[in-house]
Design a protein around this motif. Sequence first.
Motif, PDB file in Angstrom:
ATOM      1  N   ALA A 125       0.824  -1.209  -0.204  1.00 14.21           N
ATOM      2  CA  ALA A 125      -0.186   0.083  -0.127  1.00 14.21           C
ATOM      3  C   ALA A 125       0.870   1.058   0.208  1.00 14.21           C
ATOM      4  O   ALA A 125       0.640   2.198  -0.809  1.00 14.21           O
ATOM      5  N   ALA A 126       2.062   1.120   0.749  1.00 16.81           N
ATOM      6  CA  ALA A 126       2.850   2.397   0.940  1.00 16.81           C
ATOM      7  C   ALA A 126       3.412   2.538  -0.670  1.00 16.81           C
ATOM      8  O   ALA A 126       3.641   3.774  -1.073  1.00 16.81           O
ATOM      9  N   GLU A 127       3.890   1.365  -1.326  1.00 17.80           N
ATOM     10  CA  GLU A 127       4.542   1.554  -2.651  1.00 17.80           C
ATOM     11  C   GLU A 127       3.283   2.319  -3.472  1.00 17.80           C
ATOM     12  O   GLU A 127       3.694   3.093  -4.328  1.00 17.80           O
ATOM     13  N   MET A 128       2.134   1.773  -3.435  1.00 15.27           N
ATOM     14  CA  MET A 128       1.174   2.317  -4.472  1.00 15.27           C
ATOM     15  C   MET A 128       0.894   3.737  -4.005  1.00 15.27           C
ATOM     16  O   MET A 128       0.565   4.591  -4.912  1.00 15.27           O
ATOM     17  N   LEU A 129       0.790   4.171  -2.763  1.00 15.19           N
ATOM     18  CA  LEU A 129       0.494   5.486  -2.481  1.00 15.19           C
ATOM     19  C   LEU A 129       1.606   6.524  -3.030  1.00 15.19           C
ATOM     20  O   LEU A 129       1.450   7.453  -3.638  1.00 15.19           O
ATOM     21  N   GLU A 130       2.861   5.990  -2.818  1.00 15.30           N
ATOM     22  CA  GLU A 130       4.025   6.543  -3.624  1.00 15.30           C
ATOM     23  C   GLU A 130       3.971   6.686  -4.933  1.00 15.30           C
ATOM     24  O   GLU A 130       4.122   7.685  -5.457  1.00 15.30           O
ATOM     25  N   GLY A 131       3.494   5.823  -5.477  1.00 10.30           N
ATOM     26  CA  GLY A 131       3.217   5.902  -7.062  1.00 10.30           C
ATOM     27  C   GLY A 131       2.017   6.795  -7.475  1.00 10.30           C
ATOM     28  O   GLY A 131       2.112   7.349  -8.707  1.00 10.30           O
ATOM     29  N   ARG A 132       1.264   7.059  -6.419  1.00  7.14           N
ATOM     30  CA  ARG A 132       0.204   7.968  -6.885  1.00  7.14           C
ATOM     31  C   ARG A 132       0.364   9.508  -6.190  1.00  7.14           C
ATOM     32  O   ARG A 132      -0.444  10.257  -5.973  1.00  7.14           O
ATOM     33  N   ARG A 133       1.582   9.736  -5.886  1.00  4.38           N
ATOM     34  CA  ARG A 133       1.970  11.023  -5.170  1.00  4.38           C
ATOM     35  C   ARG A 133       1.428  12.341  -5.728  1.00  4.38           C
ATOM     36  O   ARG A 133       0.970  13.243  -5.235  1.00  4.38           O
ATOM     37  N   ASP A 134       1.516  12.381  -6.879  1.00  2.00           N
ATOM     38  CA  ASP A 134       1.283  13.609  -7.729  1.00  2.00           C
ATOM     39  C   ASP A 134      -0.132  13.715  -7.895  1.00  2.00           C
ATOM     40  O   ASP A 134      -0.635  14.908  -7.743  1.00  2.00           O
ATOM     41  N   GLU A 135      -1.003  12.824  -7.985  1.00  2.00           N
ATOM     42  CA  GLU A 135      -2.406  12.512  -7.748  1.00  2.00           C
ATOM     43  C   GLU A 135      -2.816  13.175  -6.462  1.00  2.00           C
ATOM     44  O   GLU A 135      -3.757  14.205  -6.528  1.00  2.00           O
ATOM     45  N   PHE A 136      -2.131  12.964  -5.445  1.00  2.00           N
ATOM     46  CA  PHE A 136      -2.724  13.251  -4.183  1.00  2.00           C
ATOM     47  C   PHE A 136      -2.287  14.898  -3.994  1.00  2.00           C
ATOM     48  O   PHE A 136      -2.975  15.646  -3.399  1.00  2.00           O
ATOM     49  N   VAL A 137      -1.177  15.223  -4.461  1.00  2.00           N
ATOM     50  CA  VAL A 137      -0.832  16.705  -4.543  1.00  2.00           C
ATOM     51  C   VAL A 137      -1.689  17.484  -5.415  1.00  2.00           C
ATOM     52  O   VAL A 137      -2.066  18.685  -4.827  1.00  2.00           O
ATOM     53  N   SER A 138      -2.227  17.026  -6.514  1.00  2.00           N
ATOM     54  CA  SER A 138      -3.246  17.821  -7.051  1.00  2.00           C
ATOM     55  C   SER A 138      -4.708  18.019  -6.311  1.00  2.00           C
ATOM     56  O   SER A 138      -5.364  18.474  -6.774  1.00  2.00           O
ATOM     57  N   LEU A 139      -4.835  16.883  -5.565  1.00  2.00           N
ATOM     58  CA  LEU A 139      -6.109  17.044  -4.403  1.00  2.00           C
ATOM     59  C   LEU A 139      -5.735  18.024  -3.264  1.00  2.00           C
ATOM     60  O   LEU A 139      -6.315  17.955  -2.294  1.00  2.00           O
ATOM     61  N   GLU A 140      -4.597  18.839  -3.351  1.00  2.00           N
ATOM     62  CA  GLU A 140      -4.341  19.796  -2.323  1.00  2.00           C
ATOM     63  C   GLU A 140      -3.571  19.293  -1.123  1.00  2.00           C
ATOM     64  O   GLU A 140      -3.713  19.714  -0.047  1.00  2.00           O
ATOM     65  N   VAL A 141      -3.087  17.858  -1.308  1.00  2.00           N
ATOM     66  CA  VAL A 141      -2.310  17.422  -0.148  1.00  2.00           C
ATOM     67  C   VAL A 141      -0.897  17.989  -0.288  1.00  2.00           C
ATOM     68  O   VAL A 141      -0.314  17.669  -1.315  1.00  2.00           O
ATOM     69  N   PRO A 142      -0.261  18.488   0.587  1.00  2.00           N
ATOM     70  CA  PRO A 142       1.206  18.693   0.374  1.00  2.00           C
ATOM     71  C   PRO A 142       2.061  17.748   0.109  1.00  2.00           C
ATOM     72  O   PRO A 142       1.757  16.585   0.709  1.00  2.00           O
TER      73      PRO A 142
END
Length: 271
Positions: A72-89
């Motif tokens: 899950a950590a690996e998959m979250l890291e792979g979607r880092r830019d997507e979360f940043v686009s959702l206003e997550v620092p």
Amino acid sequence: MRKTYKLYVGGAFPRSESGRTYVVADSKGNFVANAAQASRKDARDAVLAARAAFGKWSGATAYNRGQIVYRAAEMLEGRRDEFVSLEVPAAEVDAAVDRFVWYAGWTDKIAQVLGGANPVAGPYFNLSSPEPSGIVAIVAPSKPSLLGLVSVIAPVIATGNTCIVISDAPRVAITLAEVFATSDLPGGVVNILTGSAAEIGPWLASHADVNGVDLTGLADGKLALTLEQAAADTLKRVRRPVAALDWTADPGLPAMTTFLETKTVWHPKGL
């Protein structure tokens, strides 16, 4: 067309049984998406999914659970830019990845810390070991926070419990659900209901097949008291709200130990 975020129940993304939705705004007040508003029926479905998944998940080896949480950590890291686009620092996304990795490392170590052999006066082995409580209902942090969300989910599932999360931040919560759905986590281990904790929370807190309630991130003291009173009728374990909680601090062991029970067994020595 605004995106509609659905619920996450049993490894699938269904619409709310009631058909209700609500509009989600970004930090600037712009309406950017729609989200399913969970109902009491959705909460019951989530409990059934969590219970169905509990046996296999709690029965898996601690090492296997650790591998899945790490995935899950690996998959979250792979979607880092997507979360940043959702206003997550970006720093918060990185911290959430690290938090998953931290709990993945604890899956096969917590038993050694909490369990052990007890000295007894007799020809017996007396062994204590921690076991998961069952289903935990979690009220997600009141202030939208990816790190806070990971910090309440990861310790619950790392120790073999299953959970139902109520979140009023659907963009972050359901995107995290998409991470779980692609990380080998069995369906039903994590279930996410978007909507009002004041509406859904009391049903989960009083549900006889829910074994614990985590209110750590809940800022509404009146609602927290209501949910704690509802949980008392069925003797649930409750993790109470923490004032001025800093999600970046070392989480320690309480998040894991709260929803573990100690089993002690006796065995005669010799043949």
